[in-house]
Design an enzyme around this catalytic site. Structure first.
Site, PDB file in Angstrom:
ATOM      1  N   GLY A 221       0.825  -1.211   0.000  1.00 42.14           N
ATOM      2  CA  GLY A 221       0.000   0.000   0.000  1.00 42.14           C
ATOM      3  C   GLY A 221       0.852   1.251   0.000  1.00 42.14           C
ATOM      4  N   GLY A 224       4.779   1.060  -0.020  1.00 41.81           N
ATOM      5  CA  GLY A 224       5.580   0.682  -1.184  1.00 41.81           C
ATOM      6  C   GLY A 224       5.463  -0.801  -1.470  1.00 41.81           C
ATOM      7  N   ASP A 251      -3.437  -3.099  -9.358  1.00 47.34           N
ATOM      8  CA  ASP A 251      -3.473  -3.550 -10.765  1.00 47.34           C
ATOM      9  C   ASP A 251      -2.575  -2.682 -11.645  1.00 47.34           C
ATOM     10  OD1 ASP A 251      -5.367  -5.395  -9.940  1.00 47.34           O
ATOM     11  OD2 ASP A 251      -7.017  -4.014 -10.332  1.00 47.34           O
TER      12      ASP A 251
HETATM   13  O1  RIB Z   1      -8.359  -4.361  -8.031  1.00 51.06           O
HETATM   14  C1  RIB Z   1      -9.451  -3.503  -8.209  1.00 51.06           C
HETATM   15  C2  RIB Z   1     -10.525  -4.183  -8.962  1.00 51.06           C
HETATM   16  O2  RIB Z   1     -10.977  -5.281  -8.197  1.00 51.06           O
HETATM   17  C3  RIB Z   1     -11.726  -3.319  -9.198  1.00 51.06           C
HETATM   18  O3  RIB Z   1     -11.720  -2.701 -10.451  1.00 51.06           O
HETATM   19  C4  RIB Z   1     -12.892  -4.249  -8.935  1.00 51.06           C
HETATM   20  O4  RIB Z   1     -13.700  -4.442 -10.029  1.00 51.06           O
HETATM   21  C5  RIB Z   1     -12.298  -5.567  -8.470  1.00 51.06           C
HETATM   22  O5  RIB Z   1     -12.322  -6.488  -9.488  1.00 51.06           O
END
Ligand code: RIB
Length: 307
Positions: A221, A224, A251
């Site tokens: 988070g 880091g 992501d």
């Molecule tokens: O990691 C974030 C994502 O996790 C979001 O966009 C949500 O849809 C879940 O899938």
């Protein structure tokens, strides 16, 4: 060189509020927004905006959200040829409570993502063969991750596993991982222990190395990230920024890490660059809309002597 994302498409219904409601409580929120998200789609767009040649495979419903994903992927310059459409389930959907502090809580219903089958996966084996880096997460059926791991091993591909939502994995799947990128909580689930200190994260990461994972990258988070492999244990500090929306931050990190790996960069360099990507991503709203572009990242990387 290319990145293949085998992953999820999820639409995010986001309520912004000062704090998340308690059980049984109704709160008045500040605003409501709909953004495209899902860990797979977020990672694909993050990698694409870093300049990688990205193909994503997965499944959406025959509904407006499915149409939105196809339209957005065309706009992002990605092929939609391998996006399966089903009329047997709706496109995946997440209910997101986003606090004004930037903190989020997510309930994700996979819907159509669960209808991506082993046969669908087998049919794209030629894409796996062509790719340099293959990325997946855990918002599809568990068998997909395990079968994909086998195929990556068979074709000697760099397999990047983002183990979210958290689950456990068989040794065979772990041994196929070039990178596994859990957060602290997901790391605990994988090793079946409650972890609270850096020492425990490092021990847990070493446990995964002993199962054949090549690089454990723990996202921490706002602190880091942490790299543990057979050569080093290294912390990478996060950028100091004011986060307004942390949805998709992990992501942006994993997707861009795949893109930098595809360029031939080593894991630590890739993590340092991905840290910039994550730092930029959390300063805007919406998972996919807030993914930064390569020129923004390069500017900061040059200033910091990273490239
Ligand atoms: O990691 C974030 C994502 O996790 C979001 O966009 C949500 O849809 C879940 O899938």
């Amino acid at each position: 060189m290319s990145v293949l994302v085998v992953g999820s498409f999820v639409v995010d219904l986001v309520a912004l509020c000062d704090r998340a409601p308690e059980a049984g409580e109704t709160l008045t929120g500040k605003s409501f927004n709909i953004y495209l998200g899902g860990k797979g789609a977020n990672q694909a767009v993050a990698a694409k905006r870093m300049g990688a040649d990205v193909t994503m495979v997965g499944c959406v419903g025959c509904d407006i959200f499915g149409d939105d994903f196809v339209k957005t992927f065309v706009e992002e310059g990605m092929s939609t040829q391998y996006i399966v459409r089903t009329d047997k389930a709706r496109t995946g959907c997440s209910l997101v409570t986003l606090e004004t502090s930037g903190q989020n809580r997510i309930c994700m219903t996979p819907g159509a993502n669960l209808l991506y089958t082993i046969e669908d996966l087998e049919s794209i084996e030629p894409l796996i063969k062509q790719a340099e880096v293959v990325v997946t997460q855990c918002e599809m059926s568990p068998e997909i991750v395990d079968e994909l791991a086998k195929l990556c091993k068979k074709h000697s591909k760099k397999f990047v596993l983002n183990p979210a939502p958290a689950r456990t994995f068989c040794d065979e799947t772990l041994s196929a991982c070039y990178v596994i990128s859990p957060n602290e909580m997901e790391l605990g689930v994988i090793v079946g222990k409650q972890l609270i200190s850096d020492k425990e994260y490092i021990e847990a990461a070493r446990e995964l190395l002993s199962k054949g994972v090549q690089n454990v990258v723990v996202t921490l988070g706002s602190r880091g990230s942490l790299l543990v492999n057979n050569e080093q244990t290294t912390f990478v500090s996060a950028m100091k920024v004011k986060a307004v929306d942390t949805v998709g931050a992990g992501d942006s990190f994993t997707g861009s890490l795949a893109a930098f790996t595809d360029e031939g960069k080593d894991v630590l360099t890739s993590m340092r660059l991905s840290t910039i990507v994550g730092g930029l991503q959390v300063q805007k709203h919406g998972a996919i809309p807030s993914m930064p572009y390569r020129n923004e990242v390069d500017k900061i990387a040059i200033k910091n002597g990273l490239i």
